[in-house]
Design a protein around this motif. Structure first.
Motif, mmCIF file in Angstrom:
data_model
loop_
_atom_site.group_PDB
_atom_site.id
_atom_site.type_symbol
_atom_site.label_atom_id
_atom_site.label_comp_id
_atom_site.label_asym_id
_atom_site.label_seq_id
_atom_site.Cartn_x
_atom_site.Cartn_y
_atom_site.Cartn_z
ATOM 1 N N ASP A 144 2.974 -5.548 2.623
ATOM 2 C CA ASP A 144 1.902 -4.792 2.843
ATOM 3 C C ASP A 144 2.100 -3.275 3.339
ATOM 4 O O ASP A 144 1.727 -2.706 2.630
ATOM 5 C CB ASP A 144 1.371 -5.646 4.358
ATOM 6 C CG ASP A 144 -0.240 -5.338 4.633
ATOM 7 O OD1 ASP A 144 -0.970 -4.564 3.722
ATOM 8 O OD2 ASP A 144 -0.805 -5.747 5.756
ATOM 9 N N ASP A 145 2.750 -2.956 4.221
ATOM 10 C CA ASP A 145 3.006 -1.612 4.594
ATOM 11 C C ASP A 145 4.456 -1.675 5.199
ATOM 12 O O ASP A 145 4.644 -1.470 6.623
ATOM 13 C CB ASP A 145 1.956 -1.086 5.760
ATOM 14 C CG ASP A 145 0.399 -1.479 5.128
ATOM 15 O OD1 ASP A 145 0.116 -0.362 4.421
ATOM 16 O OD2 ASP A 145 -0.203 -2.137 5.726
ATOM 17 N N PHE A 176 -3.191 5.156 9.976
ATOM 18 C CA PHE A 176 -3.335 5.556 8.449
ATOM 19 C C PHE A 176 -4.310 6.574 8.458
ATOM 20 O O PHE A 176 -3.968 7.627 7.441
ATOM 21 C CB PHE A 176 -4.277 4.295 7.731
ATOM 22 C CG PHE A 176 -3.336 3.310 7.324
ATOM 23 C CD1 PHE A 176 -2.199 3.607 6.537
ATOM 24 C CD2 PHE A 176 -3.376 2.007 7.637
ATOM 25 C CE1 PHE A 176 -1.486 2.529 5.998
ATOM 26 C CE2 PHE A 176 -2.912 1.076 7.219
ATOM 27 C CZ PHE A 176 -1.751 1.273 6.436
ATOM 28 N N HIS A 211 -3.000 9.869 6.339
ATOM 29 C CA HIS A 211 -3.518 10.650 5.317
ATOM 30 C C HIS A 211 -3.557 11.954 5.621
ATOM 31 O O HIS A 211 -3.912 12.910 4.515
ATOM 32 C CB HIS A 211 -4.877 9.862 5.306
ATOM 33 C CG HIS A 211 -4.887 8.591 4.530
ATOM 34 N ND1 HIS A 211 -5.594 7.406 4.992
ATOM 35 C CD2 HIS A 211 -3.934 7.999 3.721
ATOM 36 C CE1 HIS A 211 -5.350 6.405 4.176
ATOM 37 N NE2 HIS A 211 -4.406 6.958 3.628
ATOM 38 N N LYS A 259 -7.938 9.399 -3.702
ATOM 39 C CA LYS A 259 -8.497 10.352 -2.668
ATOM 40 C C LYS A 259 -9.189 11.624 -3.171
ATOM 41 O O LYS A 259 -8.426 12.192 -4.233
ATOM 42 C CB LYS A 259 -7.891 10.509 -1.408
ATOM 43 C CG LYS A 259 -7.562 9.259 -0.580
ATOM 44 C CD LYS A 259 -6.464 9.434 0.233
ATOM 45 C CE LYS A 259 -5.732 7.908 0.790
ATOM 46 N NZ LYS A 259 -5.229 7.189 -0.094
ATOM 47 N N GLY A 276 -9.084 -1.468 3.220
ATOM 48 C CA GLY A 276 -9.627 -0.683 4.314
ATOM 49 C C GLY A 276 -9.900 -1.320 5.649
ATOM 50 O O GLY A 276 -10.041 -2.701 5.344
ATOM 51 N N HIS A 306 0.724 -1.163 0.083
ATOM 52 C CA HIS A 306 0.114 0.010 -0.042
ATOM 53 C C HIS A 306 1.080 1.083 0.082
ATOM 54 O O HIS A 306 1.735 1.356 0.916
ATOM 55 C CB HIS A 306 -0.858 0.040 1.261
ATOM 56 C CG HIS A 306 -1.504 -1.026 1.344
ATOM 57 N ND1 HIS A 306 -2.961 -1.139 0.808
ATOM 58 C CD2 HIS A 306 -1.574 -2.282 1.947
ATOM 59 C CE1 HIS A 306 -3.632 -2.077 1.038
ATOM 60 N NE2 HIS A 306 -3.025 -2.843 1.612
ATOM 61 N N THR A 351 -3.080 2.022 -4.393
ATOM 62 C CA THR A 351 -3.394 3.003 -3.448
ATOM 63 C C THR A 351 -4.869 3.459 -3.617
ATOM 64 O O THR A 351 -5.417 3.205 -4.777
ATOM 65 C CB THR A 351 -2.562 4.162 -3.731
ATOM 66 O OG1 THR A 351 -2.632 5.405 -2.922
ATOM 67 C CG2 THR A 351 -2.645 4.799 -5.193
ATOM 68 N N THR A 352 -5.352 4.030 -2.780
ATOM 69 C CA THR A 352 -6.712 4.350 -2.694
ATOM 70 C C THR A 352 -6.868 6.039 -3.198
ATOM 71 O O THR A 352 -6.309 6.933 -2.470
ATOM 72 C CB THR A 352 -7.305 4.378 -1.220
ATOM 73 O OG1 THR A 352 -6.899 3.310 -0.476
ATOM 74 C CG2 THR A 352 -8.907 4.470 -1.327
ATOM 75 N N ASN A 371 0.566 4.358 0.866
ATOM 76 C CA ASN A 371 0.504 5.232 2.051
ATOM 77 C C ASN A 371 1.282 4.453 3.195
ATOM 78 O O ASN A 371 1.918 5.199 4.126
ATOM 79 C CB ASN A 371 -0.517 5.906 2.458
ATOM 80 C CG ASN A 371 -0.799 7.107 1.748
ATOM 81 O OD1 ASN A 371 -0.327 8.288 2.157
ATOM 82 N ND2 ASN A 371 -1.596 7.037 0.690
ATOM 83 N N GLU A 386 -9.417 -11.309 6.964
ATOM 84 C CA GLU A 386 -8.458 -10.620 7.910
ATOM 85 C C GLU A 386 -9.093 -10.192 9.246
ATOM 86 O O GLU A 386 -8.354 -10.286 10.523
ATOM 87 C CB GLU A 386 -8.232 -8.941 7.574
ATOM 88 C CG GLU A 386 -7.197 -8.695 6.711
ATOM 89 C CD GLU A 386 -7.030 -7.408 6.280
ATOM 90 O OE1 GLU A 386 -7.905 -6.655 5.619
ATOM 91 O OE2 GLU A 386 -6.090 -6.887 6.629
ATOM 92 N N HIS A 401 -8.550 -8.224 -0.078
ATOM 93 C CA HIS A 401 -8.201 -8.476 1.302
ATOM 94 C C HIS A 401 -9.354 -9.333 1.654
ATOM 95 O O HIS A 401 -10.492 -9.051 1.861
ATOM 96 C CB HIS A 401 -8.244 -7.178 2.284
ATOM 97 C CG HIS A 401 -6.961 -6.265 1.688
ATOM 98 N ND1 HIS A 401 -6.747 -5.775 0.556
ATOM 99 C CD2 HIS A 401 -5.912 -6.030 2.840
ATOM 100 C CE1 HIS A 401 -5.491 -5.260 0.891
ATOM 101 N NE2 HIS A 401 -4.867 -5.341 2.066
HETATM 102 P P1 5GP Z 1 -3.204 4.096 0.544
HETATM 103 O O1 5GP Z 1 -4.311 3.314 -0.183
HETATM 104 O O2 5GP Z 1 -3.954 5.227 1.265
HETATM 105 O O3 5GP Z 1 -2.128 4.536 -0.147
HETATM 106 O O4 5GP Z 1 -2.490 3.012 1.830
HETATM 107 C C1 5GP Z 1 -3.142 3.061 2.978
HETATM 108 C C2 5GP Z 1 -4.533 2.425 2.951
HETATM 109 O O5 5GP Z 1 -4.427 0.860 2.529
HETATM 110 C C3 5GP Z 1 -5.176 2.346 4.522
HETATM 111 O O6 5GP Z 1 -5.873 3.573 4.623
HETATM 112 C C4 5GP Z 1 -5.949 0.900 4.298
HETATM 113 O O7 5GP Z 1 -7.314 1.602 3.361
HETATM 114 C C5 5GP Z 1 -5.338 0.013 3.285
HETATM 115 N N1 5GP Z 1 -4.507 -0.789 4.059
HETATM 116 C C6 5GP Z 1 -3.086 -0.623 4.438
HETATM 117 N N2 5GP Z 1 -2.842 -1.913 5.057
HETATM 118 C C7 5GP Z 1 -4.095 -2.534 5.070
HETATM 119 C C8 5GP Z 1 -4.220 -3.801 5.713
HETATM 120 O O8 5GP Z 1 -3.438 -4.525 6.486
HETATM 121 N N3 5GP Z 1 -5.508 -4.420 5.653
HETATM 122 C C9 5GP Z 1 -6.598 -3.500 5.070
HETATM 123 N N4 5GP Z 1 -7.498 -4.288 5.043
HETATM 124 N N5 5GP Z 1 -5.947 -2.522 4.376
HETATM 125 C C10 5GP Z 1 -5.067 -1.906 4.454
#
Ligand code: 5GP
Length: 364
Positions: free
Chosen positions: A304-305, A61, A65, A100, A199, A15, A97-98, A17, A229, A226
């Protein structure tokens, strides 16, 4: 286990962020603190904390953000994430990435993705190929990477393929999810290859997104979910019914789910550190990696992150090797097998096979 770092690797679940460098997060948060937008003293310890539960991760997160809202921060963290993955020999990265929307900053989902693309273009230390390759008739040998022979600091520049997945956040509406899918379709020629559903898994109903996910698939986008979880038997069952091209995590599967997963052969994106840190899996010995690996089920190790969980892909390989008693050759095969689960086209797959073929000489 330096070989975990030197061997080529494929990252399919990162992801954007969540991959932010700690140093960048602190710097951006401090700047917002100086402007009076946030109280830096209140957030510093949240950023520096290492062991976070799943719910604390989602609070972090929210903070990330706030800190990375504007286009230039998105561009910066994209550039840095690609540089970081390439520096540890990730040769193919699917970054998700989501998109926004933030009216007060003039940000639309489209301009968000454009800021990500600017980040890919801004990388100079590494050669990045992110747009789909067109095989021109009579020109089958065109290079996939331009400038690949250039040097950076006296060394040949590394090369990395990057493809993008646009994520749907479980807080969004059906309409917002559809907007993301339409954007992904419009951005295909810039390397967007699929859709991810992510999310907070404790929020929302996955059925809300089914129309958008079905539409994405009908239109030829790849879909990863996902899945599992949290304990939610019906959701896991329904998600497997949908037959996504990959799933992430699979921590709370029950006997029936394992059977269905194994018979459907859906590849699983495994995130060891993330699962342990968020307590989704109690200990590394209890992790389902071992069972899936022994069953020869398709799987791929991912971060993941990397920022949020203070890890990197080489570290995930080291953890798997030492926890499950796997040697260099097995880990190399595991990494190579991921080529078959990437969402990019066959030209990219062919190029990656060559990369792994050359690297195999060092493994024998
Ligand atoms: P972004 O999409 O803002 O670049 O990355 C962060 C977003 O990815 C988080 O706000 C969340 O929606 C999603 N995310 C990151 N890690 C996880 C995780 O371990 N599980 C889930 N379900 N979502 C995650």
């Amino acid at each position: 286990m330096d070989w975990c770092e030197s061997m080529p690797k494929i990252e399919l679940h990162a992801h954007l962020n969540g991959s932010i460098r700690d140093s960048t997060l602190l710097e951006l948060a401090r700047a917002l603190g100086d402007k009076g937008v946030i109280d830096f003293s209140q957030v510093e310890h949240v950023i520096l904390k290492n062991d976070r539960s799943l719910s604390e991760v989602f609070k972090l997160f929210d903070l990330i953000h706030i800190v990375t809202t504007d286009h230039s921060s998105i561009t910066r963290i994209t550039k840095e994430a690609v540089e970081d993955f390439a520096s540890e020999n990730v040769v193919y990265l699917e970054l998700r990435t989501t998109p926004k929307k933030n009216d007060s900053l003039g940000m639309s989902k489209r301009s968000y993705v454009e800021a990500v693309l600017d980040g890919l273009r801004a990388v100079s230390s590494v050669v990045v190929a992110f747009t789909p390759y067109k095989v021109e008739p009579g020109n089958l040998s065109s290079p996939l990477f331009s400038g690949v022979n250039d040097k950076y600091n006296g060394n040949p520049r590394k090369r990395i393929f990057v493809r993008l997945l646009l994520s749907i956040d479980r807080r969004e509406t059906t309409e917002a999810a559809m907007e993301t899918v339409i954007l992904a379709l419009e951005m295909r020629h810039f390397g967007v290859v699929g859709i991810d559903l992510s999310g907070n898994p404790a929020v929302g109903e996955w059925m809300t997104y089914l129309p958008a996910l079905k539409f994405a698939r009908e239109q030829g986008l790849h879909v990863t979910l996902h899945c599992g979880e949290v304990l939610n038997s019906k959701e896991i069952h329904d998600m497997l019914d949908f037959l996504p091209q990959r799933i992430g995590h699979a921590c709370f599967f029950e006997e029936e789910h394992w059977k269905r997963l194994k018979s459907s052969n859906i590849p699983v994106e495994i995130c060891l550190t993330s699962n342990i840190r968020t307590l989704s899996v109690p200990t590394i010995d209890a992790h389902h990696f071992a069972d899936l690996y022994n069953a020869k089920h398709p799987l791929v190790l991912c971060t993941d992150d990397s920022g949020v969980f203070s890890t990197c892909l080489s570290n995930e390989y080291k953890i798997a090797a030492s926890s499950f008693g796997l040697g260099r050759k097995e880990m190399f095969e595991l990494s190579k097998n991921a080529i078959e689960f990437i969402f990019a086209d066959n030209v990219v797959k062919g190029d990656l096979r060559k990369t792994f073929y050359s690297a195999a000489e060092n493994v024998e």
